[in-house]
Every structure is written in structure tokens, then in C-alpha cells.
Design a protein around this motif. Structure first.
Motif, PDB file in Angstrom:
ATOM      1  N   ARG A  45       0.844  -1.188   0.000  1.00 20.09           N
ATOM      2  CA  ARG A  45       0.000   0.000   0.000  1.00 20.09           C
ATOM      3  C   ARG A  45       0.886   1.247   0.000  1.00 20.09           C
ATOM      4  O   ARG A  45       1.898   1.293   0.694  1.00 20.09           O
ATOM      5  N   GLU A  46       0.484   2.237  -0.780  1.00 20.26           N
ATOM      6  CA  GLU A  46       1.266   3.463  -0.839  1.00 20.26           C
ATOM      7  C   GLU A  46       0.375   4.683  -0.667  1.00 20.26           C
ATOM      8  O   GLU A  46      -0.804   4.690  -1.035  1.00 20.26           O
ATOM      9  N   PHE A  47       0.978   5.707  -0.133  1.00 19.69           N
ATOM     10  CA  PHE A  47       0.289   6.971   0.097  1.00 19.69           C
ATOM     11  C   PHE A  47       0.070   7.692  -1.221  1.00 19.69           C
ATOM     12  O   PHE A  47       0.927   7.668  -2.106  1.00 19.69           O
ATOM     13  N   VAL A  48      -1.091   8.361  -1.318  1.00 17.75           N
ATOM     14  CA  VAL A  48      -1.399   9.146  -2.506  1.00 17.75           C
ATOM     15  C   VAL A  48      -1.504  10.635  -2.159  1.00 17.75           C
ATOM     16  O   VAL A  48      -0.801  11.469  -2.724  1.00 17.75           O
ATOM     17  N   ALA A  49      -2.393  10.960  -1.229  1.00 18.39           N
ATOM     18  CA  ALA A  49      -2.615  12.364  -0.884  1.00 18.39           C
ATOM     19  C   ALA A  49      -3.306  12.446   0.462  1.00 18.39           C
ATOM     20  O   ALA A  49      -3.952  11.489   0.898  1.00 18.39           O
ATOM     21  N   ALA A  50      -3.187  13.600   1.103  1.00 17.14           N
ATOM     22  CA  ALA A  50      -3.851  13.826   2.387  1.00 17.14           C
ATOM     23  C   ALA A  50      -4.280  15.275   2.487  1.00 17.14           C
ATOM     24  O   ALA A  50      -3.692  16.162   1.852  1.00 17.14           O
ATOM     25  N   ILE A  51      -5.301  15.500   3.312  1.00 19.37           N
ATOM     26  CA  ILE A  51      -5.825  16.847   3.500  1.00 19.37           C
ATOM     27  C   ILE A  51      -6.268  17.018   4.946  1.00 19.37           C
ATOM     28  O   ILE A  51      -6.725  16.063   5.579  1.00 19.37           O
ATOM     29  N   MET A  52      -6.114  18.214   5.455  1.00 18.53           N
ATOM     30  CA  MET A  52      -6.587  18.532   6.798  1.00 18.53           C
ATOM     31  C   MET A  52      -8.043  18.973   6.712  1.00 18.53           C
ATOM     32  O   MET A  52      -8.406  19.756   5.834  1.00 18.53           O
ATOM     33  N   TRP A  53      -8.862  18.462   7.642  1.00 19.36           N
ATOM     34  CA  TRP A  53     -10.266  18.882   7.644  1.00 19.36           C
ATOM     35  C   TRP A  53     -10.369  20.387   7.881  1.00 19.36           C
ATOM     36  O   TRP A  53     -11.128  21.079   7.229  1.00 19.36           O
ATOM     37  N   SER A  54      -9.588  20.891   8.806  1.00 20.38           N
ATOM     38  CA  SER A  54      -9.608  22.328   9.080  1.00 20.38           C
ATOM     39  C   SER A  54      -8.429  22.966   8.382  1.00 20.38           C
ATOM     40  O   SER A  54      -7.320  22.454   8.446  1.00 20.38           O
ATOM     41  N   GLY A  55      -8.659  24.025   7.689  1.00 23.52           N
ATOM     42  CA  GLY A  55      -7.570  24.716   7.012  1.00 23.52           C
ATOM     43  C   GLY A  55      -7.317  24.219   5.616  1.00 23.52           C
ATOM     44  O   GLY A  55      -6.894  24.988   4.745  1.00 23.52           O
ATOM     45  N   GLY A  56      -7.556  22.939   5.373  1.00 25.92           N
ATOM     46  CA  GLY A  56      -7.446  22.419   4.021  1.00 25.92           C
ATOM     47  C   GLY A  56      -6.035  22.206   3.514  1.00 25.92           C
ATOM     48  O   GLY A  56      -5.825  22.036   2.311  1.00 25.92           O
ATOM     49  N   GLY A  57      -5.052  22.203   4.413  1.00 25.27           N
ATOM     50  CA  GLY A  57      -3.697  21.930   3.960  1.00 25.27           C
ATOM     51  C   GLY A  57      -3.608  20.563   3.311  1.00 25.27           C
ATOM     52  O   GLY A  57      -4.283  19.620   3.725  1.00 25.27           O
ATOM     53  N   THR A  58      -2.779  20.449   2.263  1.00 22.69           N
ATOM     54  CA  THR A  58      -2.702  19.213   1.511  1.00 22.69           C
ATOM     55  C   THR A  58      -1.268  18.725   1.381  1.00 22.69           C
ATOM     56  O   THR A  58      -0.311  19.491   1.564  1.00 22.69           O
ATOM     57  N   TYR A  59      -1.152  17.457   1.045  1.00 23.74           N
ATOM     58  CA  TYR A  59       0.159  16.848   0.862  1.00 23.74           C
ATOM     59  C   TYR A  59      -0.007  15.718  -0.147  1.00 23.74           C
ATOM     60  O   TYR A  59      -0.974  14.973  -0.085  1.00 23.74           O
ATOM     61  N   TYR A  60       0.953  15.629  -1.097  1.00 20.85           N
ATOM     62  CA  TYR A  60       0.827  14.648  -2.177  1.00 20.85           C
ATOM     63  C   TYR A  60       2.085  13.795  -2.296  1.00 20.85           C
ATOM     64  O   TYR A  60       3.202  14.254  -2.032  1.00 20.85           O
ATOM     65  N   ALA A  61       1.878  12.586  -2.760  1.00 20.61           N
ATOM     66  CA  ALA A  61       3.009  11.759  -3.144  1.00 20.61           C
ATOM     67  C   ALA A  61       3.599  12.313  -4.435  1.00 20.61           C
ATOM     68  O   ALA A  61       2.874  12.849  -5.281  1.00 20.61           O
ATOM     69  N   ASP A  62       4.899  12.183  -4.600  1.00 24.01           N
ATOM     70  CA  ASP A  62       5.550  12.684  -5.808  1.00 24.01           C
ATOM     71  C   ASP A  62       4.975  12.050  -7.066  1.00 24.01           C
ATOM     72  O   ASP A  62       4.909  12.680  -8.119  1.00 24.01           O
ATOM     73  N   SER A  63       4.541  10.801  -6.945  1.00 22.50           N
ATOM     74  CA  SER A  63       4.049  10.067  -8.115  1.00 22.50           C
ATOM     75  C   SER A  63       2.753  10.633  -8.687  1.00 22.50           C
ATOM     76  O   SER A  63       2.413  10.363  -9.840  1.00 22.50           O
ATOM     77  N   VAL A  64       2.029  11.399  -7.891  1.00 19.64           N
ATOM     78  CA  VAL A  64       0.752  11.938  -8.366  1.00 19.64           C
ATOM     79  C   VAL A  64       0.715  13.460  -8.358  1.00 19.64           C
ATOM     80  O   VAL A  64      -0.255  14.063  -8.828  1.00 19.64           O
ATOM     81  N   LYS A  65       1.752  14.077  -7.857  1.00 23.31           N
ATOM     82  CA  LYS A  65       1.776  15.540  -7.766  1.00 23.31           C
ATOM     83  C   LYS A  65       1.618  16.144  -9.148  1.00 23.31           C
ATOM     84  O   LYS A  65       2.288  15.741 -10.100  1.00 23.31           O
ATOM     85  N   GLY A  66       0.709  17.099  -9.265  1.00 23.25           N
ATOM     86  CA  GLY A  66       0.453  17.735 -10.546  1.00 23.25           C
ATOM     87  C   GLY A  66      -0.642  17.049 -11.350  1.00 23.25           C
ATOM     88  O   GLY A  66      -1.164  17.624 -12.311  1.00 23.25           O
ATOM     89  N   ARG A  67      -0.974  15.819 -10.980  1.00 25.90           N
ATOM     90  CA  ARG A  67      -2.034  15.089 -11.689  1.00 25.90           C
ATOM     91  C   ARG A  67      -3.261  14.872 -10.816  1.00 25.90           C
ATOM     92  O   ARG A  67      -4.350  14.630 -11.341  1.00 25.90           O
ATOM     93  N   CYS A  68      -3.099  14.938  -9.524  1.00 23.26           N
ATOM     94  CA  CYS A  68      -4.197  14.681  -8.604  1.00 23.26           C
ATOM     95  C   CYS A  68      -4.435  15.883  -7.697  1.00 23.26           C
ATOM     96  O   CYS A  68      -3.479  16.591  -7.354  1.00 23.26           O
ATOM     97  N   THR A  69      -5.688  16.062  -7.337  1.00 24.78           N
ATOM     98  CA  THR A  69      -6.061  17.120  -6.414  1.00 24.78           C
ATOM     99  C   THR A  69      -6.991  16.539  -5.358  1.00 24.78           C
ATOM    100  O   THR A  69      -8.015  15.946  -5.702  1.00 24.78           O
ATOM    101  N   ILE A  70      -6.619  16.721  -4.101  1.00 26.49           N
ATOM    102  CA  ILE A  70      -7.479  16.293  -3.011  1.00 26.49           C
ATOM    103  C   ILE A  70      -8.221  17.511  -2.484  1.00 26.49           C
ATOM    104  O   ILE A  70      -7.648  18.601  -2.371  1.00 26.49           O
ATOM    105  N   SER A  71      -9.496  17.333  -2.190  1.00 24.70           N
ATOM    106  CA  SER A  71     -10.307  18.441  -1.677  1.00 24.70           C
ATOM    107  C   SER A  71     -11.336  17.879  -0.712  1.00 24.70           C
ATOM    108  O   SER A  71     -11.526  16.660  -0.627  1.00 24.70           O
ATOM    109  N   ARG A  72     -11.995  18.798   0.005  1.00 24.47           N
ATOM    110  CA  ARG A  72     -12.990  18.332   0.970  1.00 24.47           C
ATOM    111  C   ARG A  72     -14.172  19.260   0.966  1.00 24.47           C
ATOM    112  O   ARG A  72     -14.064  20.445   0.655  1.00 24.47           O
ATOM    113  N   ASP A  73     -15.315  18.689   1.345  1.00 21.31           N
ATOM    114  CA  ASP A  73     -16.536  19.449   1.544  1.00 21.31           C
ATOM    115  C   ASP A  73     -16.954  19.167   2.983  1.00 21.31           C
ATOM    116  O   ASP A  73     -17.531  18.121   3.278  1.00 21.31           O
ATOM    117  N   ASN A  74     -16.622  20.094   3.861  1.00 21.22           N
ATOM    118  CA  ASN A  74     -16.884  19.868   5.283  1.00 21.22           C
ATOM    119  C   ASN A  74     -18.374  19.683   5.572  1.00 21.22           C
ATOM    120  O   ASN A  74     -18.750  18.888   6.432  1.00 21.22           O
TER     121      ASN A  74
END
Length: 123
Positions: A45-74
Motif C-alpha cells: 500500500r502506498e500513500f497518494v494524498a492527504a488533507i486537513m479537515w480544518s484549514g485544508g492543507g494538503t500533501y501529495y506523493a511525488d508520483s501523483v503531484k500535478g495530476r491529482c487534487t485532493i479536496s474536501r466538503d466539510n
């Protein structure tokens, strides 16, 4: 307890797009982070992306950076993973997970996991 249900997977041609959704229910107020992971057959299993519920800070794996976007609807307690320019190597079961605090890519910090949704990218 927190329940996570993923949806949006499917079969797509290389270069195509998919949007995965992860609906959370239960004690969601205790959550601080949501993450997406994936596991291909015969691979770890490998990490893809993560997001904070508050503030919306995000973090991506290099393999998907620029191709994937993580977002949330609180308001909907839902996290999305928009995947563009998909490649055959993106084929995997995609899981969402939630953590009580920000843990980024550390899978051991996520304590609730969904059942996964299959993404298959054909060449």
C-alpha cells in the motif's frame, strides 16, 4: 466510530480522469485529517494524498503531484480525489482513511479505513 465509504472508481483509458469520493459518517468531529492510499496487486500500500479537515492543507506523493487534487466538503463530510492524466501504473484499489491528527503520509497514523474502490487504467 467512523465509517468511510469510497466511490467513483472504474475503468478508464490512459490519459483519462476520475474523481473518487469518500463519505465519512459517525464521530467525524474527532477527525483532523483524511488521506488516500492505494494498493496495486502484488505491491505494498502506498500513500497518494492527504488533507486537513480544518484549514485544508494538503500533501501529495511525488508520483501523483500535478495530476491529482485532493479536496474536501466539510458540510458533506466528504473528501474527493480528482485524478487526471491517468496512467496504467495508477491501477490499484484506492482507500480513504482518517486520522485524529495530522499524520501526512504515515499510514500507521490512520485508524479508520474504507473498503476501497477499484481504479483500472487501460493502455
Amino acid at each position: 466510530q467512523v465509517q468511510l465509504v469510497e466511490s467513483g472508481g472504474g475503468l478508464v483509458q490512459a490519459g483519462g480522469s476520475l474523481r473518487l469520493s469518500c463519505a465519512a459518517s459517525g464521530r467525524t468531529f474527532s477527525r483532523d485529517a483524511m488521506g488516500w492510499f492505494r494498493q496495486a496487486p502484488g505491491k505494498e500500500r502506498e500513500f497518494v494524498a492527504a488533507i486537513m479537515w480544518s484549514g485544508g492543507g494538503t500533501y501529495y506523493a511525488d508520483s501523483v503531484k500535478g495530476r491529482c487534487t485532493i479536496s474536501r466538503d466539510n458540510a458533506k463530510n466528504t473528501v474527493y480525489l480528482q485524478m487526471n492524466s491517468l496512467k496504467p501504473e495508477d491501477t490499484a484499489v484506492y482507500y480513504c482513511a482518517t486520522a485524529p491528527r495530522w499524520v501526512g503520509a504515515d499510514a500507521s497514523g490512520y485508524d479508520y479505513w474504507g473498503q476501497g474502490t477499484q481504479v483500472t487504467v487501460s493502455s
